[in-house]
Scaffold this motif. Sequence first.
Motif, short mmCIF file in Angstrom:
data_model
loop_
_atom_site.label_atom_id
_atom_site.label_comp_id
_atom_site.label_asym_id
_atom_site.label_seq_id
_atom_site.Cartn_x
_atom_site.Cartn_y
_atom_site.Cartn_z
N VAL B 11 0.82 -1.22 0.00
CA VAL B 11 0.00 0.00 0.00
C VAL B 11 0.86 1.28 0.00
N ALA B 12 2.04 1.22 0.58
CA ALA B 12 2.91 2.40 0.52
C ALA B 12 3.29 2.67 -0.92
N SER B 13 3.50 1.60 -1.67
CA SER B 13 3.81 1.70 -3.09
C SER B 13 2.64 2.34 -3.84
N SER B 33 7.85 -5.82 -7.50
CA SER B 33 7.00 -6.42 -6.47
C SER B 33 7.48 -7.82 -6.12
N GLY B 34 7.78 -8.01 -4.86
CA GLY B 34 8.36 -9.28 -4.42
C GLY B 34 7.34 -10.34 -4.09
N GLU B 35 6.04 -10.02 -4.22
CA GLU B 35 5.05 -10.97 -3.73
C GLU B 35 4.28 -11.71 -4.81
N GLY B 36 4.57 -11.39 -6.06
CA GLY B 36 3.96 -12.15 -7.15
C GLY B 36 2.46 -11.94 -7.33
N CYS B 41 -5.23 -6.16 0.34
CA CYS B 41 -5.37 -5.61 1.69
C CYS B 41 -4.75 -6.58 2.69
N ARG B 42 -3.49 -6.34 3.00
CA ARG B 42 -2.79 -7.23 3.92
C ARG B 42 -3.54 -7.43 5.25
N PRO B 43 -4.08 -6.35 5.85
CA PRO B 43 -4.76 -6.54 7.15
C PRO B 43 -5.99 -7.44 7.08
N LYS B 77 12.22 -9.53 -7.18
CA LYS B 77 12.76 -8.82 -6.02
C LYS B 77 14.00 -8.01 -6.38
N ALA B 78 14.10 -6.86 -5.73
CA ALA B 78 15.32 -6.07 -5.88
C ALA B 78 16.38 -6.66 -4.97
N ALA B 79 17.61 -6.73 -5.46
CA ALA B 79 18.69 -7.31 -4.67
C ALA B 79 19.65 -6.26 -4.13
N ALA B 104 9.79 0.83 -0.55
CA ALA B 104 8.53 0.56 0.17
C ALA B 104 8.43 -0.93 0.40
N THR B 105 9.43 -1.46 1.08
CA THR B 105 9.60 -2.92 1.19
C THR B 105 8.89 -3.54 2.39
N GLY B 106 8.24 -2.73 3.23
CA GLY B 106 7.47 -3.30 4.33
C GLY B 106 8.35 -3.94 5.40
N GLY B 269 6.34 3.68 4.56
CA GLY B 269 5.62 2.50 5.06
C GLY B 269 6.36 1.80 6.18
N ASP B 270 6.07 0.52 6.33
CA ASP B 270 6.58 -0.28 7.45
C ASP B 270 8.11 -0.38 7.50
N CYS B 271 8.77 -0.07 6.39
CA CYS B 271 10.25 -0.17 6.37
C CYS B 271 10.90 1.11 6.88
N ILE B 287 1.50 0.87 10.49
CA ILE B 287 0.06 0.76 10.28
C ILE B 287 -0.25 1.23 8.87
N LEU B 288 -1.34 0.69 8.35
CA LEU B 288 -1.66 0.95 6.95
C LEU B 288 -1.85 2.43 6.62
N PRO B 289 -2.60 3.19 7.42
CA PRO B 289 -2.81 4.61 7.06
C PRO B 289 -1.48 5.36 6.92
C1 LIG Z 1 -2.31 -9.87 9.91
C2 LIG Z 1 -2.09 -8.38 9.82
C3 LIG Z 1 -3.07 -7.52 10.25
C4 LIG Z 1 -2.90 -6.15 10.16
N1 LIG Z 1 -3.91 -5.34 10.58
C5 LIG Z 1 -3.78 -4.02 10.46
C6 LIG Z 1 -4.85 -3.15 10.85
O1 LIG Z 1 -5.91 -3.60 11.30
N2 LIG Z 1 -4.69 -1.82 10.71
C7 LIG Z 1 -3.53 -1.30 10.21
O2 LIG Z 1 -3.43 -0.08 10.08
N3 LIG Z 1 -2.50 -2.08 9.83
C8 LIG Z 1 -2.60 -3.42 9.96
N4 LIG Z 1 -1.55 -4.23 9.57
C9 LIG Z 1 -0.31 -3.59 9.11
C10 LIG Z 1 -0.38 -3.21 7.64
O3 LIG Z 1 -0.67 -4.34 6.87
C11 LIG Z 1 0.94 -2.60 7.22
O4 LIG Z 1 1.20 -1.45 7.99
C12 LIG Z 1 0.95 -2.21 5.75
O5 LIG Z 1 0.66 -3.31 4.93
C13 LIG Z 1 2.31 -1.61 5.36
O6 LIG Z 1 2.37 -1.36 4.00
P1 LIG Z 1 3.76 -1.31 3.23
O7 LIG Z 1 3.41 -1.02 1.82
O8 LIG Z 1 4.68 -0.42 3.94
O9 LIG Z 1 4.39 -2.76 3.38
P2 LIG Z 1 3.85 -4.16 2.90
O10 LIG Z 1 2.38 -4.20 2.85
O11 LIG Z 1 4.54 -5.16 3.75
O12 LIG Z 1 4.39 -4.29 1.41
C14 LIG Z 1 5.75 -4.38 1.11
C15 LIG Z 1 5.93 -5.24 -0.11
O13 LIG Z 1 7.27 -5.13 -0.55
C16 LIG Z 1 7.73 -6.39 -0.96
N5 LIG Z 1 9.19 -6.41 -0.91
C17 LIG Z 1 9.99 -6.51 0.17
N6 LIG Z 1 11.27 -6.52 -0.19
C18 LIG Z 1 11.29 -6.42 -1.53
C19 LIG Z 1 12.33 -6.39 -2.50
N7 LIG Z 1 13.60 -6.44 -2.14
N8 LIG Z 1 12.00 -6.28 -3.81
C20 LIG Z 1 10.70 -6.22 -4.19
N9 LIG Z 1 9.68 -6.24 -3.32
C21 LIG Z 1 9.97 -6.35 -2.00
C22 LIG Z 1 7.06 -7.34 0.01
O14 LIG Z 1 7.03 -8.64 -0.52
C23 LIG Z 1 5.69 -6.72 0.14
O15 LIG Z 1 4.81 -7.21 -0.83
C24 LIG Z 1 -1.69 -5.62 9.64
C25 LIG Z 1 -0.70 -6.48 9.20
C26 LIG Z 1 -0.87 -7.84 9.28
C27 LIG Z 1 0.21 -8.76 8.80
#
Ligand SMILES: Cc1cc2nc3c(=O)[nH]c(=O)nc-3n(C[C@H](O)[C@H](O)[C@H](O)COP(=O)(O)OP(=O)(O)OC[C@H]3O[C@@H](n4cnc5c(N)ncnc54)[C@H](O)[C@@H]3O)c2cc1C
Lengths: 143, 409
Positions: B11-13, B33-36, B41-43, B77-79, B104-106, B269-271, B287-289
């Motif tokens: 979602v950060a992406s 995208s590393g997840e194929g 919606c991960r949550p 995946k990026a290396a 935005a690797t989470g 995002g989460d990273c 968190i997602l927001p």
């Molecule tokens: C079970 C669960 C419940 C949740 N519930 C909530 C909730 O209720 N409310 C809330 O606000 N948040 C919740 N979250 C947290 C929320 O999902 C995350 O904050 C949000 O998904 C973060 O988004 P992101 O894009 O930063 O990272 P991610 O969603 O983790 O996406 C990062 C992506 O980058 C990919 N990636 C990593 N490294 C590489 C690489 N080297 N090359 C290419 N791709 C790569 C990963 O595979 C992944 O697909 C929950 C999470 C989980 C697991």
Amino acid sequence: MKRVFVNEEWCLGCHLCEYYCAFANSGLADMARALKDRDIFPRIRVEDTGKVTYALSCRHCTDPLCVKSCISGALTKVPTGAVCIDKDKCVGCYTCILVCPYGAVTAGEHGAVQKCELCLENACGSPACVRGCPNRAIVYEER
Amino acid sequence: MKQYVIIGGGVASVGCIEGIRSVDKEGRIVVLSGEGRPVYCRPLISYFLQGKTDPEKMKYRPDEFYAENNCEVVYEKAAAIDPARKTVTLESGESIPYDSLCVATGSSPFVPAFEGLDTVENKYGFMTMDDALALDGAVGPDSDVLIVGAGLIGLKCAEGLCGRAKSITVCDIAPRVLSSILDGDCAALMQKSLEDHGVRFELSDSAERFNINTAYMKSGKVLRFDILVLAVGVRPNDSLVGEAGGVCDRGIRVDTHMRTSLEDVYAAGDCARGYDASTGEDRVLAILPNAVMQGRCAGINMAGGDEVFDKAIPMNAIGFFGLHALTAGSYAGELHEVPAGEGVKRLYVNGGLLSGFILIGDAAGAGVYTAMIREKTPVDSVDFGLLRTSPSMAAFSAQYRRKTLGEVV
Ligand SMILES: Cc1cc2nc3c(=O)[nH]c(=O)nc-3n(C[C@H](O)[C@H](O)[C@H](O)COP(=O)(O)OP(=O)(O)OC[C@H]3O[C@@H](n4cnc5c(N)ncnc54)[C@H](O)[C@@H]3O)c2cc1C
């Protein structure tokens, strides 16, 4: 876009807007069947402290926090500018309730949250609360 | 034409793509995208286990999203990042140049080095759709499930599996559930909502070692399981930036423009470890927001805009079987305990500002409190007596209401 605006000075606190809203969104043709002896779930609410009274519904913000915070992708800003909810996608996590600065998103009847969609998605076609307001305290216009 | 590269397809992406496109409609965007699979919606993976949603409804954006935003998605995946040559190298060895890059690797699950964990065949994480699909296929009415970790992810997993397994046990070294966001009696309420649905807890206890399908606990207890879920914690995926020489500290350091210490490299995002407006300190707000808003901010700046995101605060809405707990900010300062029936309502006031709150049960109007934390609204500028019991606009000045109810906001 046209939005619903509220003029606090003219609000009588009569709650009619709530009934019109609940009726418009009930999907029923008969008002008594939709509202009588039932818990109603209006998307506009009259807040009344004894000193002030006004109606409150979604502001359809230009940059809505609820949309950006929605974890299910259910809340979107549609091309017209209205903030709408896809009830099938909503899982009722309440993140939108946690972020709406106005308290305009509320718990719905069946798990999903609910909010004003300007009666664009129901049979009414334009906000029922506005049409039903006896004192024009609620208006639907461009500002 | 500018070339944007985004590492990660969460979602950060998405926020980043939308941010870029709000400024630059022409530039080329490459998403790695590393997840194929396209963004989802991960949550919602626990709601999927519960049968409350399905992969179709879990799409975070419509199928046309990437095409409509003229993005090229590479499911690889990026290396490595080479900030001097301004390239990203894929695991296949291919190298992609960027003018502006967003990481935005989470995050990834953190798995402690438990003795004997390698002998456990049926072990799962609970972070991805693949994890959820694997668990969905593995769990059955005869399964005994052991979940290690009573945080948000472990408990959502327990809720998701409720009614689908013979037994579900959650263990945690902490003495209470959701220890990062709830205090003792609040945690107990949430724990009870799960216990009422058959989930068992082993708190203040942790696994010492595993053997095939048995966990040997510190307390001496022996727990047998068919399925093991590891939900101990997560770690930001910050190594790409760290290895490229960027400043990381359990998370990629970003400023309020989402810039990392590397030129033309942003993170979101989460990273990312960014500014927390509720404490003034930097932290990972996973968190997602936050991910969406940081991503958007990064995207706008990558495309030449000047966007600041300095309103991030910790907040959570979590619920089990209809009992909701909404929390925000930090629990510092004077506690205002407000009667809330069966539930809980705690407001914290610090230095004349609302610093945080915990609401359990009645969620109505919570966002009014959250906004006060985010916007740093002085408590003495509102009718706090009224606000304590009813979070509503009525507690604010008539002028504020005229503006918010009578103007475009
Ligand atoms: C079970 C669960 C419940 C949740 N519930 C909530 C909730 O209720 N409310 C809330 O606000 N948040 C919740 N979250 C947290 C929320 O999902 C995350 O904050 C949000 O998904 C973060 O988004 P992101 O894009 O930063 O990272 P991610 O969603 O983790 O996406 C990062 C992506 O980058 C990919 N990636 C990593 N490294 C590489 C690489 N080297 N090359 C290419 N791709 C790569 C990963 O595979 C992944 O697909 C929950 C999470 C989980 C697991």
